[in-house]
Design a protein around this motif. Structure first.
Motif, short mmCIF file in Angstrom:
data_model
loop_
_atom_site.label_atom_id
_atom_site.label_comp_id
_atom_site.label_asym_id
_atom_site.label_seq_id
_atom_site.Cartn_x
_atom_site.Cartn_y
_atom_site.Cartn_z
N ASN A 8 0.85 -1.19 0.00
CA ASN A 8 0.00 0.00 0.00
C ASN A 8 0.89 1.24 0.00
O ASN A 8 2.11 1.16 0.16
CB ASN A 8 -1.01 -0.02 1.16
N GLU A 9 0.28 2.39 -0.17
CA GLU A 9 1.02 3.65 -0.32
C GLU A 9 1.92 3.93 0.89
O GLU A 9 3.08 4.34 0.73
CB GLU A 9 0.03 4.80 -0.52
N ARG A 10 1.42 3.70 2.09
CA ARG A 10 2.21 3.97 3.30
C ARG A 10 3.40 3.02 3.37
O ARG A 10 4.52 3.42 3.70
CB ARG A 10 1.33 3.83 4.53
N GLU A 11 3.16 1.73 3.08
CA GLU A 11 4.25 0.75 3.11
C GLU A 11 5.32 1.10 2.07
O GLU A 11 6.52 1.00 2.35
CB GLU A 11 3.71 -0.66 2.86
N GLU A 12 4.88 1.50 0.88
CA GLU A 12 5.84 1.90 -0.16
C GLU A 12 6.66 3.11 0.28
O GLU A 12 7.87 3.16 0.07
CB GLU A 12 5.12 2.19 -1.47
N LEU A 13 6.00 4.08 0.91
CA LEU A 13 6.69 5.28 1.38
C LEU A 13 7.77 4.91 2.39
O LEU A 13 8.92 5.37 2.31
CB LEU A 13 5.68 6.25 1.99
N ILE A 14 7.42 4.05 3.35
CA ILE A 14 8.36 3.66 4.40
C ILE A 14 9.49 2.81 3.80
O ILE A 14 10.67 3.03 4.11
CB ILE A 14 7.65 2.89 5.54
N LEU A 15 9.16 1.85 2.93
CA LEU A 15 10.20 1.02 2.32
C LEU A 15 11.16 1.87 1.51
O LEU A 15 12.38 1.71 1.60
CB LEU A 15 9.58 -0.07 1.44
N GLN A 16 10.64 2.79 0.72
CA GLN A 16 11.48 3.67 -0.08
C GLN A 16 12.42 4.50 0.80
O GLN A 16 13.61 4.62 0.53
CB GLN A 16 10.63 4.59 -0.94
N ALA A 17 11.90 5.02 1.89
CA ALA A 17 12.71 5.83 2.81
C ALA A 17 13.80 4.97 3.47
O ALA A 17 14.95 5.40 3.59
CB ALA A 17 11.82 6.48 3.86
N VAL A 18 13.44 3.75 3.87
CA VAL A 18 14.43 2.87 4.50
C VAL A 18 15.55 2.54 3.51
O VAL A 18 16.74 2.63 3.84
CB VAL A 18 13.78 1.57 5.03
N VAL A 19 15.18 2.17 2.29
CA VAL A 19 16.19 1.81 1.29
C VAL A 19 17.10 3.00 1.00
O VAL A 19 18.33 2.87 1.00
CB VAL A 19 15.54 1.27 0.00
N GLN A 20 16.53 4.16 0.77
CA GLN A 20 17.35 5.34 0.46
C GLN A 20 18.28 5.69 1.62
O GLN A 20 19.45 6.01 1.41
CB GLN A 20 16.46 6.52 0.10
#
Length: 181
Positions: A8-20
């Protein structure tokens, strides 16, 4: 996680932030760091819960009990497939590459040095060029690939490499042709 395999959008946002963040620091990432660094309009507790869900789904891992989290291979793959933005080369990068490619380089070592520098420039990673033995004959294949000492495909220690695979020397090819003909 939905049936189509997308977060979902929130999970994608958090995953993207963690990876970056992990790519930048090479350190496990905590929820407070994400909230502060990315200006998330979520509480650290909410981010922590989403990170726990992502860990449960195999996208993140907690390296130590009290540490933050780091992406798993699955997390990196999702990031590359759905979240990563391909950056266009800047005009300055394009001009430099065109300039370097237009120069006549007479020395093979200079060509390889320039290739490594351009690779590093374009990828913003370390560039590595591996050459064959000078007695090998002509070049058969040139390949650009990821080289990673940690076994990961993308990460803070990613190295791009150019590998030049030679054809057998002319004398060996000639012997092979004569023996098969």
């Amino acid at each position: 996680m939905p049936l189509d395999g997308r977060l979902n959008e929130r999970e994608e946002l958090i995953l993207q932030a963690v990876v970056q963040c992990y790519i930048t620091t090479a350190e496990p990432v905590g929820s407070r760091v994400l909230v502060k660094r990315f200006g998330l309009e979520l509480s650290a507790a909410t981010v922590r819960n989403v990170m726990a869900d992502l860990e449960e789904s195999g996208y993140l891992q907690q390296l130590h009990t009290s540490s933050g989290r780091a992406p798993t291979d699955r997390g990196y793959r999702y990031y590359v497939n759905y979240l990563m933005r391909v950056q266009e080369l800047t005009m300055a990068e394009r001009a430099r590459i065109e300039h370097e490619l237009s120069r006549k380089l007479n020395d093979a070592d200079e060509v390889l040095r320039q290739t490594s520098q351009m690779l590093a420039l374009v990828t913003h990673q370390t560039g590595l060029v591996k050459t064959p033995d000078e007695n090998c004959g002509q070049v058969k294949h040139i390949e650009v690939m990821l080289v990673s000492p940690t076994g990961r495909r993308v990460g803070p220690r990613t190295v791009w490499g150019v590998f030049i695979r030679p054809s057998p020397p002319l004398s060996k090819r000639w012997r092979r042709m004569r023996s098969s003909g």
